[in-house]
Each structure stands twice: as structure tokens, then as C-alpha cells.
Design an enzyme around this catalytic site. Structure first.
Site, mmCIF file in Angstrom:
data_model
loop_
_atom_site.group_PDB
_atom_site.id
_atom_site.type_symbol
_atom_site.label_atom_id
_atom_site.label_comp_id
_atom_site.label_asym_id
_atom_site.label_seq_id
_atom_site.Cartn_x
_atom_site.Cartn_y
_atom_site.Cartn_z
ATOM 1 N N GLY A 78 -39.967 3.817 5.373
ATOM 2 C CA GLY A 78 -41.154 4.560 4.935
ATOM 3 C C GLY A 78 -40.924 6.063 5.031
ATOM 4 N N GLY A 79 -42.013 6.829 5.186
ATOM 5 C CA GLY A 79 -41.942 8.294 5.214
ATOM 6 C C GLY A 79 -41.113 8.812 6.377
ATOM 7 N N TYR A 95 -44.555 6.702 19.752
ATOM 8 C CA TYR A 95 -44.782 7.422 21.015
ATOM 9 C C TYR A 95 -46.056 7.017 21.744
ATOM 10 C CZ TYR A 95 -47.727 10.759 18.399
ATOM 11 O OH TYR A 95 -48.698 11.348 17.626
ATOM 12 N N LYS A 141 -48.736 12.029 2.814
ATOM 13 C CA LYS A 141 -47.538 12.879 2.820
ATOM 14 C C LYS A 141 -46.852 12.974 1.461
ATOM 15 C CE LYS A 141 -46.429 12.378 7.715
ATOM 16 N NZ LYS A 141 -45.434 12.031 8.717
ATOM 17 N N PRO A 168 -36.153 -5.428 1.636
ATOM 18 C CA PRO A 168 -34.897 -4.799 1.197
ATOM 19 C C PRO A 168 -35.070 -3.865 0.009
ATOM 20 C CG PRO A 168 -34.701 -7.212 1.305
ATOM 21 C CD PRO A 168 -36.116 -6.893 1.601
HETATM 22 P P1 NAP Z 1 -44.765 3.905 6.629
HETATM 23 O O1 NAP Z 1 -44.405 4.843 5.540
HETATM 24 O O2 NAP Z 1 -45.950 3.037 6.512
HETATM 25 O O3 NAP Z 1 -43.462 2.968 6.872
HETATM 26 C C1 NAP Z 1 -43.454 1.948 7.831
HETATM 27 C C2 NAP Z 1 -42.116 1.204 7.803
HETATM 28 O O4 NAP Z 1 -42.130 0.254 8.876
HETATM 29 C C3 NAP Z 1 -41.873 0.406 6.526
HETATM 30 O O5 NAP Z 1 -40.502 0.438 6.223
HETATM 31 C C4 NAP Z 1 -42.308 -1.001 6.905
HETATM 32 O O6 NAP Z 1 -41.581 -2.014 6.256
HETATM 33 C C5 NAP Z 1 -41.920 -1.061 8.366
HETATM 34 N N1 NAP Z 1 -42.784 -2.008 9.084
HETATM 35 C C6 NAP Z 1 -44.128 -1.942 9.204
HETATM 36 N N2 NAP Z 1 -44.555 -2.982 9.971
HETATM 37 C C7 NAP Z 1 -43.446 -3.682 10.306
HETATM 38 C C8 NAP Z 1 -43.240 -4.874 11.064
HETATM 39 N N3 NAP Z 1 -44.254 -5.506 11.648
HETATM 40 N N4 NAP Z 1 -41.977 -5.321 11.206
HETATM 41 C C9 NAP Z 1 -40.938 -4.671 10.621
HETATM 42 N N5 NAP Z 1 -41.071 -3.564 9.880
HETATM 43 C C10 NAP Z 1 -42.313 -3.070 9.731
HETATM 44 O O7 NAP Z 1 -44.931 4.680 8.001
HETATM 45 P P2 NAP Z 1 -44.197 6.047 8.478
HETATM 46 O O8 NAP Z 1 -44.976 7.225 8.059
HETATM 47 O O9 NAP Z 1 -42.767 5.944 8.105
HETATM 48 O O10 NAP Z 1 -44.369 5.931 10.063
HETATM 49 C C11 NAP Z 1 -43.737 4.881 10.765
HETATM 50 C C12 NAP Z 1 -43.901 5.057 12.270
HETATM 51 O O11 NAP Z 1 -43.186 6.237 12.662
HETATM 52 C C13 NAP Z 1 -45.349 5.304 12.728
HETATM 53 O O12 NAP Z 1 -45.965 4.092 13.025
HETATM 54 C C14 NAP Z 1 -45.187 6.162 13.965
HETATM 55 O O13 NAP Z 1 -45.154 5.352 15.099
HETATM 56 C C15 NAP Z 1 -43.815 6.794 13.801
HETATM 57 N N6 NAP Z 1 -43.916 8.272 13.631
HETATM 58 C C16 NAP Z 1 -43.739 9.034 14.750
HETATM 59 C C17 NAP Z 1 -43.798 10.403 14.664
HETATM 60 C C18 NAP Z 1 -43.579 11.216 15.908
HETATM 61 O O14 NAP Z 1 -43.909 12.433 15.910
HETATM 62 N N7 NAP Z 1 -42.997 10.654 16.963
HETATM 63 C C19 NAP Z 1 -44.039 11.036 13.434
HETATM 64 C C20 NAP Z 1 -44.209 10.225 12.291
HETATM 65 C C21 NAP Z 1 -44.140 8.842 12.410
HETATM 66 P P3 NAP Z 1 -42.012 -2.596 4.807
HETATM 67 O O15 NAP Z 1 -41.392 -1.659 3.825
HETATM 68 O O16 NAP Z 1 -41.391 -3.928 4.790
HETATM 69 O O17 NAP Z 1 -43.498 -2.622 4.776
#
Ligand code: NAP
Length: 460
Positions: free
Chosen positions: A325-326, A409, A267, A349
Site C-alpha cells: 500500500g502507501g 506503532y 494520500k 500479488p
Molecule cells: P494501505 O495502503 O491500506 O495498505 C495496507 C497493506 O497491508 C496492503 O498491502 C494490504 O494488502 C496489507 N494488508 C492489510 N491487511 C492485511 C492482513 N490482514 N494480512 C496481510 N496483509 C494485509 O495502508 P498504508 O497506508 O500502507 O498503511 C499500512 C500500515 O502502515 C498502517 O496500518 C500503519 O500501521 C503503518 N504506518 C505507520 C506509520 C508510522 O509513522 N509509523 C506511517 C504510515 C503507516 P492487500 O493489498 O492484499 O489488501
């Protein structure tokens, strides 16, 4: 000759009526001019309708007229604003090649100076062209299959260019075959391999797909292909599981790929490879949608709309975002647009602080939820997914007056949502984000508004 209708869209003065007539005389197919149909139906000239009914009244009549055009082969010239209404685009896209006619602004100004069409903005003609095209060009791009520039062509020459393009097919056969041969080597399901082999020689077919690594978990192909069938669009959506978004994008010339959904980890890294990025995507720093037209690549972010829309009617002061994250970047943007004060709490943090730089949000760690007394909590961490069935924060911090939105989800009823319901909170499941962001993405990639209820039905 084309089995499908040929629909001409574009700004006034780009030649839609004259090129429509030329196409009709070359092909022998019936020519329908929607402005002419409107004048016939009302017994009034277009300027008179604008005078008596205003632009809104004109658009309503235009919609009635377009809804009644038969779906069989023919040539259709539309009014310049027909694409403003997504329902018109739905009707016009059915079984059609939609051709966007463009011309240089000075050429348009010269051509329309000879007509009696009403001003839309009250501005001087050249200024009005700039203003209106800025609003409409994204809609034209979404609704079009291909573009013909008519700045220096006669109507007959433009008609020949259109027919030539349609006869040759919308892509180069060897490029299409090579792209799909590559996709077949990735872990796509067997039935998809069979289908891709079947369509790889069909150069009339547009392709769309989900670009990511991994990408195979995505439910988007199933939903998109149902929607293409619903709307009579000759298109197929597949999985593009690719490591390098730049290399992949540069391999798309001549393949007939018209749009992409973009997922992890591309992304952010896809941004330098795009020609234009919408300001909200730029602000969030992530693109999850790419529209491709004539090799130009336009980037959008629909994730934030997927969070913003389900929050309609949600009120309060503070929104705590879990994760940085994203998805968190989209959530910060969405809650800010809803008037909340965003707070970013993250395991690391430093990452929370880095995300907060743009928005000025407060930051902290996941154990600090209570300190901020949130009205809304949005979980953007993967904690709660089937592979990690835990709570991202202790259940004890949840209070009945809070609203909890879990972006996870799979499963639908996550541990966080279950705990929130038990605590008396109102909840929004992650499927709502998925559906709303997909509806917005489908509109960007095709110009068609799809009912949310239809998407809910497909996911259930
Ligand atoms: P990302 O960029 O990899 O970010 C993940 C975030 O979650 C980071 O801040 C990470 O913290 C934190 N994290 C990961 N594992 C963790 C754990 N075990 N305990 C606490 N914090 C944790 O991922 P993203 O693109 O933001 O997506 C995140 C989630 O959003 C996906 O897994 C998905 O389930 C959901 N999502 C849903 C939709 C939808 O249509 N419903 C769309 C997009 C995403 P650190 O910085 O410390 O690593």
C-alpha cells in the site's frame, strides 16, 4: 499596531532593507538590519567578510547575530540567505509575522546590479538568481507567514501593504468561523471544541491540521501544539476529518490554514488538487504533507524520510517489504535510496506487481520471505496493530542477522518486534518512523528543525 515583530525575508534586491526602514518610520518601531549588525560586529563590509571567511564563515557570524536579536516588537530585515539555517528560522519566527518579499527575476537583476554584493555561485547575475532561488524558494516558503510582491511597488507602498495585511488579520473572520464551525461538528474531543470556539474569532492565528477519514486516531495535534508553544508560534493544529480532499482544499481560501498532514485514504487522491508536487512524492505516488501559501498548495512526502533516517548505518543487500500500500511505496523508495534491492511481498500479488512497476522490485506473497534471504524486513501491513495482534509472517523465518522494522506503532512492542527480539534480530519500532517523518514535516511546514529527542520525549 502589531504586538509581534515583523521579519522580512527574501532574495537580495527584493527590498528588505528599504521596506524595513519604511515600516520603521511608519510605525515608530526600531529597525534592525542583520547585514548591518554583521558589519558593525566585525568592522568589515559584507564583501570583505565573504572574501576573508568565505560564505560558510559569513553564515556562522550571521547565526550569532540573529541569535542575539531581542524577541520584543520591532522590524527585522534579514540577509537573503538567513533562512538557509533552520536555527535562524527558529529565532526569527518567535513572536513574529514573517513576510516573504518576492520580485520578478529581471527586477532583482536590475536592482542588484547597483550594489557591490559578492556573487554566490560565480555565474552571470541572471543565471545566479535562477539557480539560487531554485534552492532557496522552498526554504522561504516554509519560513514565511505571507508574501508581498515588490516588483512594482515603492518601499513605502510595500510597507503599507504589509501593515494593512497585519492589521486586517491573516484571514477573513467569516471564513475562519465557518471552517471551525464545520470542524466542531466532526468527532473532535470536547476540549478541542471549546478551544476552537475560543480561537475562531482570532484572525491572527495560523491553522494546521491532519486531513484524513478517519483522522481522530492521530497523535499529531498533541505534538504539533506542544511544538508551536515551544517555538512561540501563534498557530494551532487540529483534526480535519473529511471525506473529500478536493472539496476540503477548495474551502480553505481566506481561512488562514497554512499546512496539512495527510493520512488515509487521501494520500493519493489529493494529488490532482495540488499546484506543485516534489519529485520524491511524485515518484512514490503519495503526498502526506501539504504546505499552503497565498492559496498555492505544495505537496511533499515525508513518510519515506521516516523510514530512511532510522535505517542510517543499516547495511545489507536485500530488503523485504511486507505489504504493497502507501506505506510500502514509501518503504520501497527509502530502501532503494539506502542501496538495498527491494522485494515486495503482499497478500494480493497483483497489488505487489503494480507497486513494483516503477521500482523494478521483485515481488511475491507473504509466505515467500525465506526464498529472498533478506537482511532487512519492513512490515507495512496493519497486522500487529492492537485490533489485529498477530504476526504478518511466521516467527520461524526470522534469523539473528536480520534487522526488522515494524511500521505499526500502536502498540509499540508489536508481536513481530517481540518475535524478532526473541530470534536475536535487531529491531526498529514504528514510533521511530512516526517521529522522523513528523520532524521532516514540521520543517517543511514551519522552516524549523525540531530535535528528535524532544519528539521521543513527547511520545513516551
Ligand atoms: P494501505 O495502503 O491500506 O495498505 C495496507 C497493506 O497491508 C496492503 O498491502 C494490504 O494488502 C496489507 N494488508 C492489510 N491487511 C492485511 C492482513 N490482514 N494480512 C496481510 N496483509 C494485509 O495502508 P498504508 O497506508 O500502507 O498503511 C499500512 C500500515 O502502515 C498502517 O496500518 C500503519 O500501521 C503503518 N504506518 C505507520 C506509520 C508510522 O509513522 N509509523 C506511517 C504510515 C503507516 P492487500 O493489498 O492484499 O489488501
Amino acid at each position: 499596531m502589531a504586538r509581534r515583530r515583523i521579519v522580512l525575508i527574501g532574495y537580495r534586491g527584493t527590498g528588505k532593507s528599504s521596506i524595513g526602514k519604511a515600516l520603521s518610520s511608519i510605525t515608530g518601531q526600531v529597525h534592525i538590519d542583520t547585514d548591518q549588525l554583521i558589519e558593525d560586529a566585525t568592522g568589515k563590509k559584507i564583501p570583505e567578510i565573504f572574501e576573508s571567511e568565505g560564505e560558510a564563515g559569513f553564515r556562522e557570524i550571521e547565526q550569532h547575530v540573529i541569535a542575539r536579536i531581542p524577541s520584543g516588537a520591532g522590524i527585522i530585515s534579514t540577509g537573503g540567505g538567513a533562512v538557509l539555517h533552520p536555527e535562524n528560522v527558529r529565532m526569527l519566527r518567535m513572536n513574529s509575522f514573517v513576510v516573504l518579499l518576492t520580485s520578478k527575476n529581471e527586477v532583482i537583476a536590475r536592482r542588484i546590479a547597483k550594489t557591490s554584493r559578492p556573487s554566490l555561485t560565480g555565474q552571470p547575475p541572471e543565471k545566479e538568481i535562477d539557480t539560487v532561488l531554485e534552492e532557496r524558494m522552498p526554504l522561504y516558503r516554509s519560513a514565511a507567514d505571507f508574501v508581498i510582491n515588490t516588483s512594482s511597488t515603492s518601499a513605502k507602498q510595500a510597507a503599507s501593504l504589509i501593515l494593512d495585511k497585519i492589521t486586517r488579520g491573516i484571514c477573513l473572520p467569516e471564513k475562519r468561523k465557518s471552517l471551525l464551525a464545520g470542524v466542531i461538528k466532526t468527532p473532535v474531543p470536547d476540549r478541542e471544541k471549546v478551544h476552537l470556539k475560543k480561537i475562531s474569532g482570532d484572525t491572527d492565528y495560523y491553522l494546521y491540521g491532519i486531513l484524513g477519514h478517519p483522522a481522530m486516531h492521530s497523535k499529531s495535534p498533541v505534538i504539533y501544539n506542544h511544538l508551536f508553544a515551544d517555538y512561540g508560534m501563534p498557530a494551532h493544529y487540529t483534526w480535519f476529518e473529511q471525506k473529500d480532499p478536493g472539496v476540503f482544499l477548495s474551502s480553505l481560501t481566506g481561512t488562514g490554514v497554512r499546512g496539512l498532514s495527510v493520512t488515509i485514504p487521501h494520500k493519493e487522491t489529493i494529488i490532482p488538487h495540488l499546484d506543485e508536487i516534489k519529485h520524491d512524492a511524485e515518484n512514490i505516488g503519495a503526498v502526506n504533507t501539504v504546505l499552503i501559501l497565498e492559496d498555492e498548495k505544495f505537496g511533499f512526502n515525508t513518510d519515506w524520510k521516516g523510514i530512511y533516517r532510522p535505517l542510517e548505518g543499516t547495511e545489507g543487500d536485500t530488503a523485504v517489504i511486507l505489504g504493497a500500500g502507501g506505506a510500502a511505496a514509501a518503504a520501497v523508495y527509502a530502501v532503494s535510496m539506502r542501496g538495498f534491492r527491494p522485494v515486495i511481498l503482499n497478500r494480493s500479488p497483483e497489488r505487489a506487481k503494480s507497486l513494483a512497476r516503477k521500482s523494478g522490485a521483485e515481488t511475491g506473497t507473504l509466505d515467500q520471505v525465506e526464498k529472498f534471504s533478506p537482511d532487512l524486513i519492513i512490515n507495512t501491513t496493519p497486522v500487529g496493530m492492537s485490533s489485529n495482534p498477530h504476526l504478518p509472517i511466521p516467527a520461524s523465518v526470522l534469523k539473528p542477522e536480520m534487522k526488522v522494522f515494524d511500521l505499526v506503532y500502536t502498540p509499540r512492542d508489536t508481536p513481530l518486534l517481540q518475535a524478532a527480539l526473541q530470534a536475536g534480530c535487531s529491531v526498529i519500532p514504528g514510533t521511530e518512523m512516526f517521529i522522523h517523518q513528523l520532524a521532516e514535516q514540521f520543517r517543511i511546514l514551519t522552516g524549523i528543525d525540531t530535535p528528535i529527542i524532544r519528539l521521543r520525549e513527547m511520545l513516551s
